[in-house]
Design a protein around this motif. Structure first.
Motif, PDB file in Angstrom:
ATOM      1  N   ASP A 252       0.835  -1.205   0.000  1.00  0.00           N
ATOM      2  CA  ASP A 252       0.000   0.000   0.000  1.00  0.00           C
ATOM      3  C   ASP A 252       0.863   1.245   0.000  1.00  0.00           C
ATOM      4  OD1 ASP A 252      -2.660  -1.262   2.115  1.00  0.00           O
ATOM      5  OD2 ASP A 252      -2.249  -1.463  -0.024  1.00  0.00           O
ATOM      6  N   ALA A 253       1.950   1.185   0.806  1.00  0.00           N
ATOM      7  CA  ALA A 253       2.826   2.346   0.898  1.00  0.00           C
ATOM      8  C   ALA A 253       3.444   2.638  -0.460  1.00  0.00           C
ATOM      9  CB  ALA A 253       3.910   2.098   1.933  1.00  0.00           C
ATOM     10  N   LEU A 254       3.819   1.543  -1.165  1.00  0.00           N
ATOM     11  CA  LEU A 254       4.401   1.746  -2.492  1.00  0.00           C
ATOM     12  C   LEU A 254       3.386   2.406  -3.417  1.00  0.00           C
ATOM     13  CD1 LEU A 254       6.397  -1.559  -3.068  1.00  0.00           C
ATOM     14  CD2 LEU A 254       7.294   0.745  -2.715  1.00  0.00           C
ATOM     15  N   ALA A 255       2.132   2.017  -3.217  1.00  0.00           N
ATOM     16  CA  ALA A 255       1.082   2.603  -4.055  1.00  0.00           C
ATOM     17  C   ALA A 255       0.703   4.013  -3.586  1.00  0.00           C
ATOM     18  CB  ALA A 255      -0.151   1.700  -4.021  1.00  0.00           C
ATOM     19  N   GLY A 256       1.342   4.470  -2.503  1.00  0.00           N
ATOM     20  CA  GLY A 256       1.123   5.837  -2.026  1.00  0.00           C
ATOM     21  C   GLY A 256      -0.188   6.041  -1.302  1.00  0.00           C
ATOM     22  N   SER A 257      -0.767   4.954  -0.742  1.00  0.00           N
ATOM     23  CA  SER A 257      -2.096   5.133  -0.149  1.00  0.00           C
ATOM     24  C   SER A 257      -2.108   5.204   1.373  1.00  0.00           C
ATOM     25  CB  SER A 257      -3.011   3.993  -0.606  1.00  0.00           C
ATOM     26  OG  SER A 257      -2.429   2.782  -0.175  1.00  0.00           O
ATOM     27  N   THR A 258      -0.945   5.027   2.071  1.00  0.00           N
ATOM     28  CA  THR A 258      -0.999   4.997   3.537  1.00  0.00           C
ATOM     29  C   THR A 258      -0.642   6.320   4.199  1.00  0.00           C
ATOM     30  OG1 THR A 258       1.227   4.154   3.562  1.00  0.00           O
ATOM     31  CG2 THR A 258      -0.536   2.532   3.836  1.00  0.00           C
ATOM     32  N   GLY A 259      -0.084   7.259   3.473  1.00  0.00           N
ATOM     33  CA  GLY A 259       0.295   8.537   4.070  1.00  0.00           C
ATOM     34  C   GLY A 259       1.349   8.342   5.126  1.00  0.00           C
ATOM     35  N   ASN A 260       1.271   9.101   6.252  1.00  0.00           N
ATOM     36  CA  ASN A 260       2.293   9.001   7.291  1.00  0.00           C
ATOM     37  C   ASN A 260       1.791   8.290   8.535  1.00  0.00           C
ATOM     38  OD1 ASN A 260       4.267  10.241   5.854  1.00  0.00           O
ATOM     39  ND2 ASN A 260       3.524  12.292   6.398  1.00  0.00           N
ATOM     40  N   LYS A 261       0.846   7.403   8.374  1.00  0.00           N
ATOM     41  CA  LYS A 261       0.276   6.712   9.545  1.00  0.00           C
ATOM     42  C   LYS A 261       1.336   5.880  10.244  1.00  0.00           C
ATOM     43  CE  LYS A 261      -3.929   5.397   7.648  1.00  0.00           C
ATOM     44  NZ  LYS A 261      -4.699   4.239   7.367  1.00  0.00           N
ATOM     45  N   PRO A 262       1.333   5.846  11.605  1.00  0.00           N
ATOM     46  CA  PRO A 262       2.274   4.971  12.291  1.00  0.00           C
ATOM     47  C   PRO A 262       1.911   3.511  12.013  1.00  0.00           C
ATOM     48  CG  PRO A 262       0.716   5.926  13.844  1.00  0.00           C
ATOM     49  CD  PRO A 262       0.437   6.547  12.516  1.00  0.00           C
ATOM     50  N   PRO A 263       2.883   2.585  12.122  1.00  0.00           N
ATOM     51  CA  PRO A 263       2.541   1.180  11.863  1.00  0.00           C
ATOM     52  C   PRO A 263       1.469   0.722  12.843  1.00  0.00           C
ATOM     53  CG  PRO A 263       4.732   1.381  12.857  1.00  0.00           C
ATOM     54  CD  PRO A 263       4.261   2.760  12.569  1.00  0.00           C
ATOM     55  N   PRO A 264       0.576  -0.133  12.406  1.00  0.00           N
ATOM     56  CA  PRO A 264      -0.513  -0.550  13.295  1.00  0.00           C
ATOM     57  C   PRO A 264       0.035  -1.334  14.490  1.00  0.00           C
ATOM     58  CG  PRO A 264      -0.510  -1.862  11.296  1.00  0.00           C
ATOM     59  CD  PRO A 264       0.508  -0.798  11.090  1.00  0.00           C
TER      60      PRO A 264
END
Ligand SMILES: Nc1nc2c(ncn2[C@@H]2O[C@H](COP(=O)(O)OP(=O)(O)OP(=O)(O)O)[C@@H](O)[C@H]2O)c(=O)[nH]1
Length: 333
Positions: A252-264
């Motif tokens: 998802d991060a590669l696809a640019g969809s997670t923003g700067n959210k901390p890891p769950p």
């Protein structure tokens, strides 16, 4: 060996005769090696040192069985002075009289230079012994050790004994107890866990180091090995499942969809077939809280809401207490 480097760490010194199982213990407990793979380990010829950080910065040093610690150019005094616990491994499947004599000589020296040192004996490889023989061997080793120490005028020295094997959870349980003695905040932690247990319908809870599955603390009720095993296995299962989602997260991060959210935060809840609910939450410093909850007549949902709330408070407490504690491991384990 740089003793400045480890002077402020809790250091565990692992000693014993050759082929006793020292390297195997290190590899299995701290590097997740499969027990059967230790069959092919080469004999260790130089002292090795490994660092781990959980609630405390911990160093485990293995001294090879063939090393002569008392030869003049080996600085044993400095070594023993910097150590919190001396763990001596005795191979219970082998003839152990030489090991006991060697152990007594080491204790005499270690105790002289460092009277605060914790002395721990692993009666190791007990997987090869029958139940009766296990008990007899333990009794015999304890008695002979007592006699050896008495002869040296060391009858007041406290020695703890553990029956261990790398093929079951006994080695983790023993290391948990050994490490706990080196955590200065242990009474405080136990108190916090007791509070949590009292207010949350929890039967038993452990604070695990996720990497090694050592528990650094538990509430004050007695530990039953089956309960410990269940909780340790739940840590493995939950982490494996979490890792599956981590890969998804990266994509998802590669696809640019997670923003700067901390890891769950890692969390897992599961119902066991005896009506008990097992619960895991990630804490600070690579730790996880694992609790066995018995909802009784309360419905599970509301019981878990209370547990979540109380665990939040517990986690905040941990964060506050350890906010200023130093963590030095470069790997950040
Ligand atoms: N059955 C059994 N074998 C074990 C256990 N732990 C270690 N071993 C075996 O004991 C042998 C020696 O283990 P090592 O870990 O190399 O022993 P060591 O004390 O590090 O030996 P040195 O490096 O020579 O000082 C290996 O073949 C291991 O597989 C155990 O709990 N049970």
């Amino acid at each position: 060996m740089n003793s400045e480097e480890n002077s402020d760490k809790a250091t565990i010194l692992l000693m014993g005769l050759r082929r006793g199982g020292k390297s195997s213990i290190c590899k299995v407990v701290f590097h997740n090696m499969q027990p059967l793979d230790t069959l092919y380990l080469e004999s260790t010829s130089n002292p090795t040192m490994e660092h781990f950080s959980t609630l405390i910065d911990l160093a485990v040093m293995e001294l090879p069985g063939q090393l002569n610690y008392f030869e003049p150019n080996y600085d044993s005094e400095r070594l023993f002075k910097s150590v919190g616990a001396l763990v001596y491994v005795i191979d219970s499947q082998d003839e152990y009289m030489n090991a006991l004599t060697n152990f007594a000589i080491i204790v005499e020296y270690a105790y002289k230079v460092n009277p605060d040192i914790n002395i721990e004996v692993l009666i190791h490889k007990v997987d090869g012994l029958s139940e009766d023989f296990k008990v007899d061997t333990q009794r015999d080793i304890m008695q002979r050790t007592g006699e050896e120490l008495l002869e040296l005028g060391l009858d007041g020295v406290q020695v703890s004994f553990y029956l261990t094997s790398i093929f079951d959870h006994s080695i983790y349980e023993a290391f948990s107890r050994i490490v706990q003695k080196l955590v200065p905040e242990l009474p405080f932690l136990e108190n916090m866990l007791d509070n949590l247990v009292q207010h949350s319908k929890i039967e038993k809870c452990f604070l695990f180091d996720i990497n090694s599955k050592i528990y650094v603390s538990t509430d004050s009720s007695p530990v039953d090995i089956v309960t410990y095993e269940t909780c340790a296995e739940f840590v493995d299962v939950t982490i494996d499942l979490h890792d599956l989602y981590k890969i998804q997260g990266k994509e998802d991060a590669l696809a640019g969809s997670t923003g700067n959210k901390p890891p769950p935060e890692v969390k897992g809840v599961s119902a066991l077939n005896n009506g008990v609910v097992i619960y895991l939450r990630q804490m600070i410093r690579g730790l996880a809280l694992v609790a066995l909850i018995r909802p009784d007549d309360t419905d599970v949902e509301s019981c878990l809401t209370v547990v979540d709330y109380n665990v939040d408070i517990f986690k905040k407490g941990l964060e506050q207490v350890w906010a200023h504690a130093r963590i030095t491991s470069p790997e950040g384990k």
